[in-house]
Motif scaffolding. Sequence first.
Motif, PDB file in Angstrom:
ATOM      1  N   PHE A  73      32.379 -15.633  -5.753  1.00 15.89           N
ATOM      2  CA  PHE A  73      31.778 -16.630  -4.872  1.00 15.89           C
ATOM      3  C   PHE A  73      32.813 -17.653  -4.421  1.00 15.89           C
ATOM      4  O   PHE A  73      33.472 -18.277  -5.252  1.00 15.89           O
ATOM      5  CB  PHE A  73      30.614 -17.344  -5.579  1.00 15.89           C
ATOM      6  CG  PHE A  73      29.986 -18.441  -4.750  1.00 15.89           C
ATOM      7  CD1 PHE A  73      29.267 -18.130  -3.602  1.00 15.89           C
ATOM      8  CD2 PHE A  73      30.116 -19.777  -5.112  1.00 15.89           C
ATOM      9  CE1 PHE A  73      28.677 -19.136  -2.834  1.00 15.89           C
ATOM     10  CE2 PHE A  73      29.539 -20.789  -4.350  1.00 15.89           C
ATOM     11  CZ  PHE A  73      28.814 -20.466  -3.204  1.00 15.89           C
ATOM     12  N   ASP A  92      30.209 -14.775  -0.740  1.00 14.91           N
ATOM     13  CA  ASP A  92      29.324 -15.918  -0.527  1.00 14.91           C
ATOM     14  C   ASP A  92      28.071 -15.947  -1.402  1.00 14.91           C
ATOM     15  O   ASP A  92      27.089 -16.599  -1.044  1.00 14.91           O
ATOM     16  CB  ASP A  92      28.953 -16.042   0.959  1.00 14.91           C
ATOM     17  CG  ASP A  92      28.271 -14.800   1.505  1.00 14.91           C
ATOM     18  OD1 ASP A  92      27.898 -13.926   0.712  1.00 14.91           O
ATOM     19  OD2 ASP A  92      28.094 -14.726   2.726  1.00 14.91           O
ATOM     20  N   TYR A 151      28.052 -27.993  -4.050  1.00 10.51           N
ATOM     21  CA  TYR A 151      28.696 -28.251  -5.345  1.00 10.51           C
ATOM     22  C   TYR A 151      29.541 -29.512  -5.264  1.00 10.51           C
ATOM     23  O   TYR A 151      30.330 -29.677  -4.339  1.00 10.51           O
ATOM     24  CB  TYR A 151      29.572 -27.053  -5.727  1.00 10.51           C
ATOM     25  CG  TYR A 151      30.357 -27.261  -6.995  1.00 10.51           C
ATOM     26  CD1 TYR A 151      29.732 -27.214  -8.237  1.00 10.51           C
ATOM     27  CD2 TYR A 151      31.730 -27.501  -6.965  1.00 10.51           C
ATOM     28  CE1 TYR A 151      30.459 -27.400  -9.406  1.00 10.51           C
ATOM     29  CE2 TYR A 151      32.460 -27.685  -8.133  1.00 10.51           C
ATOM     30  CZ  TYR A 151      31.814 -27.640  -9.348  1.00 10.51           C
ATOM     31  OH  TYR A 151      32.527 -27.825 -10.504  1.00 10.51           O
ATOM     32  N   ALA A 185      23.833 -25.572  -7.327  1.00 15.08           N
ATOM     33  CA  ALA A 185      24.563 -25.526  -6.054  1.00 15.08           C
ATOM     34  C   ALA A 185      24.417 -24.182  -5.365  1.00 15.08           C
ATOM     35  O   ALA A 185      24.425 -23.127  -5.995  1.00 15.08           O
ATOM     36  CB  ALA A 185      26.026 -25.843  -6.291  1.00 15.08           C
ATOM     37  N   THR A 186      24.254 -24.226  -4.017  1.00 16.63           N
ATOM     38  CA  THR A 186      24.200 -23.013  -3.204  1.00 16.63           C
ATOM     39  C   THR A 186      25.414 -22.935  -2.285  1.00 16.63           C
ATOM     40  O   THR A 186      25.514 -22.012  -1.490  1.00 16.63           O
ATOM     41  CB  THR A 186      22.925 -22.998  -2.334  1.00 16.63           C
ATOM     42  OG1 THR A 186      23.006 -24.094  -1.399  1.00 16.63           O
ATOM     43  CG2 THR A 186      21.671 -23.135  -3.176  1.00 16.63           C
ATOM     44  N   ALA A 187      26.292 -23.926  -2.375  1.00 22.33           N
ATOM     45  CA  ALA A 187      27.444 -24.003  -1.479  1.00 22.33           C
ATOM     46  C   ALA A 187      28.612 -24.616  -2.220  1.00 22.33           C
ATOM     47  O   ALA A 187      28.417 -25.374  -3.176  1.00 22.33           O
ATOM     48  CB  ALA A 187      27.101 -24.849  -0.260  1.00 22.33           C
ATOM     49  N   ALA A 188      29.833 -24.274  -1.783  1.00 26.91           N
ATOM     50  CA  ALA A 188      31.014 -24.826  -2.441  1.00 26.91           C
ATOM     51  C   ALA A 188      32.134 -24.993  -1.427  1.00 26.91           C
ATOM     52  O   ALA A 188      32.263 -24.201  -0.505  1.00 26.91           O
ATOM     53  CB  ALA A 188      31.475 -23.904  -3.565  1.00 26.91           C
ATOM     54  N   VAL A 240      31.512 -22.640   1.869  1.00 25.72           N
ATOM     55  CA  VAL A 240      30.816 -21.350   1.855  1.00 25.72           C
ATOM     56  C   VAL A 240      29.422 -21.580   1.312  1.00 25.72           C
ATOM     57  O   VAL A 240      29.251 -22.365   0.376  1.00 25.72           O
ATOM     58  CB  VAL A 240      31.570 -20.346   0.966  1.00 25.72           C
ATOM     59  CG1 VAL A 240      30.798 -19.045   0.845  1.00 25.72           C
ATOM     60  CG2 VAL A 240      32.943 -20.077   1.545  1.00 25.72           C
ATOM     61  N   PHE A 241      28.416 -20.910   1.901  1.00 26.60           N
ATOM     62  CA  PHE A 241      27.061 -21.144   1.411  1.00 26.60           C
ATOM     63  C   PHE A 241      26.232 -19.870   1.317  1.00 26.60           C
ATOM     64  O   PHE A 241      26.493 -18.884   1.999  1.00 26.60           O
ATOM     65  CB  PHE A 241      26.331 -22.187   2.257  1.00 26.60           C
ATOM     66  CG  PHE A 241      26.152 -21.839   3.707  1.00 26.60           C
ATOM     67  CD1 PHE A 241      27.108 -22.212   4.642  1.00 26.60           C
ATOM     68  CD2 PHE A 241      25.012 -21.175   4.164  1.00 26.60           C
ATOM     69  CE1 PHE A 241      26.950 -21.922   5.988  1.00 26.60           C
ATOM     70  CE2 PHE A 241      24.835 -20.881   5.505  1.00 26.60           C
ATOM     71  CZ  PHE A 241      25.808 -21.252   6.426  1.00 26.60           C
ATOM     72  N   ASP A 242      25.247 -19.949   0.440  1.00 26.49           N
ATOM     73  CA  ASP A 242      24.250 -18.894   0.240  1.00 26.49           C
ATOM     74  C   ASP A 242      22.952 -19.625  -0.020  1.00 26.49           C
ATOM     75  O   ASP A 242      22.557 -19.839  -1.164  1.00 26.49           O
ATOM     76  CB  ASP A 242      24.657 -18.023  -0.956  1.00 26.49           C
ATOM     77  CG  ASP A 242      23.540 -17.108  -1.422  1.00 26.49           C
ATOM     78  OD1 ASP A 242      22.822 -16.565  -0.565  1.00 26.49           O
ATOM     79  OD2 ASP A 242      23.374 -16.948  -2.656  1.00 26.49           O
TER      80      ASP A 242
END
Lengths: 195, 195, 195
Positions: free
Chosen positions: A84, A115, B54, B62-65, B89-91
């Motif tokens: 990720f 992702d 994040y 967190a769904t994104a970093a 980046v995200f999910d």
Amino acid sequence: MAPKAPKAPKSPIPNLFFFLLLILSAFSAAAASGKLRSRRPCRRLVFYFHDILYNGENAANATAAIVGAPAWGNTTVLTGMNHFGDVVVFDDPITVDNNLHGPPVGRAQGFYIYDKKEIFTAWLGFSFVFNSTEHRGSLNFAGADPLMNKTRDVSVIGGTGDFFMARGIATLSTDSFEGEVYFRLRADIKLYECW
Amino acid sequence: MAPKAPKAPKSPIPNLFFFLLLILSAFSAAAASGKLRSRRPCRRLVFYFHDILYNGENAANATAAIVGAPAWGNTTVLTGMNHFGDVVVFDDPITVDNNLHGPPVGRAQGFYIYDKKEIFTAWLGFSFVFNSTEHRGSLNFAGADPLMNKTRDVSVIGGTGDFFMARGIATLSTDSFEGEVYFRLRADIKLYECW
Amino acid sequence: MAPKAPKAPKSPIPNLFFFLLLILSAFSAAAASGKLRSRRPCRRLVFYFHDILYNGENAANATAAIVGAPAWGNTTVLTGMNHFGDVVVFDDPITVDNNLHGPPVGRAQGFYIYDKKEIFTAWLGFSFVFNSTEHRGSLNFAGADPLMNKTRDVSVIGGTGDFFMARGIATLSTDSFEGEVYFRLRADIKLYECW
């Protein structure tokens, strides 16, 4: 009493005229809403591309490198949690069969970003840049690549040269892989808009 | 003197013929230049997606970093100067209403890059990947996201599965946010090309 | 012997009818397969955009910054091996002529990734965001940019506002450059789908 004049036969022309207008307007509506569009590809191409990821030891061979990573990762080795956040840039040879050492007909150039934390999945933005006797020009792609699926569809979002203004779908499948270094992808490209 | 022969009625058929050819060619020109295309969506869908970034402390949620940052930034906290240069980046879960905990109908997956020093604005490349009883397939998006604007339009550049070959516009709006960690975006998707 | 009845003139109408149907179906097939599409642009625009890359010393002027780099590089200076792996975010002024200090009509916003070890070449994802009296809206672009070529074509993958649903080709050329800091690109945008 004067004899009744025989009834004039009704001319078929107005009917024909309105019938044709009807066809025309139905056709026009269909064209506007896209219903006439065919789901049969106007062009189909199959290629393989070969991704060799830099892992700190294979600089000579590598065709791809990690260039972004989350706070808990680095750009030398793929990060935990299903990579990720890893951003990978690539410049992979394209071949017509599944032989890495076959004559390349072009290069697959672009990036992918892992992702998702729970499984391997990526987002792809890349081009096929052709430079062979058979094909000149490029095809541009974008889309989600849930790479554990046997096949996954990404969009052909445009093209240039021989692929002027192309649109379509590319069905990707992992043809082979070795650890986390070598990936061979098969791209079954179906164009539905050809100019 | 022989009586003058009655003038033969001029046949209406050639006129009709040329009239129809005229219509056809006008139609053809319109189709080629796109003038027939309708600005009424052939399909419309509204979804919400939920981005939890994040920040060094919320790894579980967190769904994104952040995965890229300029020389003066880092990948743990958003950079100054309106986050210019931060790559995220995200999910993110997609829901049909504005409830983060509603049943997700798919995932919004991709990336955004903050790309301006003076105000918050970003460039987006992402997909909606659906996996519900109602929708299967994906929609692919790209475009500028000047996120301080009430609404902003990005392009639907392609689709797969139920959204085969789709094109359109997605109007994004920030439905809610909490600090710099939680963002809820509303996506009003209008497809103008449906196959 | 009864005189032979004069042969009834064959009505031209059925012939005309089938002839028109033939034209219609040929037209329909052509529309479906895209053959009617014109290779003449329905709209053409030329702009210049100006990229000033941050190099550690020009923070005030810079319109672009390195935000990702491979393991052997960093985000302050461009990496060796033809910058392979460098990710650059930009927010460049757009002008109608080649003068950096001309009145900007919008901003070119997005990113490029140097993606080849042997020569300079990049992958581009960006938007032209217009905000002038003449143009409002955006154009979205994606594609390979082999930047040593005199010209290179990328795809116009969508548009919003004045450029609603546009598709086309943008031919990029390097109009000028100074070292590795200033690049001026000319974009000759040809739209083939106008709504």
